[in-house]
Design a protein around this motif. Structure first.
Motif, short mmCIF file in Angstrom:
data_model
loop_
_atom_site.label_atom_id
_atom_site.label_comp_id
_atom_site.label_asym_id
_atom_site.label_seq_id
_atom_site.Cartn_x
_atom_site.Cartn_y
_atom_site.Cartn_z
N SER A 39 -4.59 -3.40 1.89
CA SER A 39 -3.27 -3.37 1.26
C SER A 39 -3.29 -2.54 -0.03
CB SER A 39 -2.77 -4.78 0.99
OG SER A 39 -3.56 -5.41 0.00
N PRO A 41 -2.88 0.44 -2.29
CA PRO A 41 -2.06 1.64 -2.06
C PRO A 41 -2.87 2.94 -1.93
CG PRO A 41 -1.71 0.78 -4.28
CD PRO A 41 -2.57 -0.21 -3.55
N THR A 44 -4.39 4.52 2.30
CA THR A 44 -3.41 4.85 3.32
C THR A 44 -3.75 6.19 3.92
OG1 THR A 44 -1.95 5.83 1.68
CG2 THR A 44 -1.54 3.53 2.26
N ASP A 45 -3.45 6.33 5.17
CA ASP A 45 -3.69 7.55 5.93
C ASP A 45 -5.18 7.91 5.98
OD1 ASP A 45 -0.97 7.96 6.58
OD2 ASP A 45 -0.65 8.72 4.55
N ASN A 86 -0.64 -12.00 9.38
CA ASN A 86 -1.25 -10.96 8.54
C ASN A 86 -1.86 -9.86 9.41
OD1 ASN A 86 -0.55 -12.44 6.33
ND2 ASN A 86 -2.61 -13.18 5.90
N ALA A 89 1.02 -7.80 10.75
CA ALA A 89 1.57 -6.98 9.66
C ALA A 89 0.66 -5.79 9.38
CB ALA A 89 1.75 -7.83 8.40
N PHE A 90 -0.64 -6.00 9.37
CA PHE A 90 -1.60 -4.90 9.16
C PHE A 90 -1.46 -3.86 10.27
CE2 PHE A 90 -5.79 -3.31 10.58
CZ PHE A 90 -6.03 -2.41 9.55
N ARG A 92 0.98 -3.10 12.06
CA ARG A 92 2.27 -2.40 12.02
C ARG A 92 2.31 -1.33 10.93
NH1 ARG A 92 6.23 -7.51 13.22
NH2 ARG A 92 6.01 -7.40 15.49
N LYS A 93 1.35 -1.34 10.01
CA LYS A 93 1.30 -0.34 8.94
C LYS A 93 0.45 0.84 9.43
CE LYS A 93 1.65 -3.78 5.31
NZ LYS A 93 0.90 -4.47 4.26
N VAL A 94 1.10 1.81 9.98
CA VAL A 94 0.42 2.95 10.60
C VAL A 94 -0.55 3.63 9.64
CG1 VAL A 94 0.77 5.20 11.69
CG2 VAL A 94 2.31 3.31 12.22
N SER A 95 -0.15 3.79 8.38
CA SER A 95 -1.02 4.48 7.43
C SER A 95 -2.29 3.68 7.13
CB SER A 95 -0.27 4.80 6.14
OG SER A 95 0.15 3.62 5.50
N ASN A 96 -2.18 2.34 7.07
CA ASN A 96 -3.37 1.51 6.85
C ASN A 96 -4.28 1.51 8.07
OD1 ASN A 96 -1.18 -0.42 5.05
ND2 ASN A 96 -3.03 0.34 4.09
#
Length: 105
Positions: A39, A41, A44-45, A86, A89-90, A92-96
């Motif tokens: 999580s 920031p 990401t990616d 959790n 949710a993880f 679903r976060k494409v960049s993570n």
């Protein structure tokens, strides 16, 4: 001194044998920590170069372990309902997920 401790036990043997007694929620806790790590920031990616990837790993020393092992820990024992949320949710976060996938490779 614990009565569970045998004279020739290594620390690993002792902890493997008694982990459910001493750490009953360890897998769920480790899974949650791994997912929380992503999580950040700055995670990401995927990195565009090997140099930027090595810099990322140097800045986030738990990155490769978290990426490579969160699924294993999630598969151990019963995963609590809030932890399942959790995980979803993880995922679903494409960049993570991209960051995590790069660390697995």
């Amino acid at each position: 001194c614990s009565s569970d401790l045998r004279p020739l036990d290594t620390a690993k043997e002792y902890l493997d044998r008694t982990k459910e007694t001493h750490f009953p929620d360890a897998s769920a806790m480790i899974t949650e920590r791994c997912l929380t790590y992503f999580s950040d920031p700055n995670l990401t990616d995927s990195c565009q170069s090997y140099e930027s990837y090595t810099e990322r790993v140097a800045s986030f020393p738990f990155l490769e372990y978290a990426a490579q092992n969160w699924g294993f820990h999630a598969s151990q024992g019963e995963v609590q309902k809030n932890l399942s949320a959790n995980i979803i949710a993880f995922l679903r976060k494409v960049s993570n997920v991209a960051c995590s996938a790069q660390a697995v490779l």
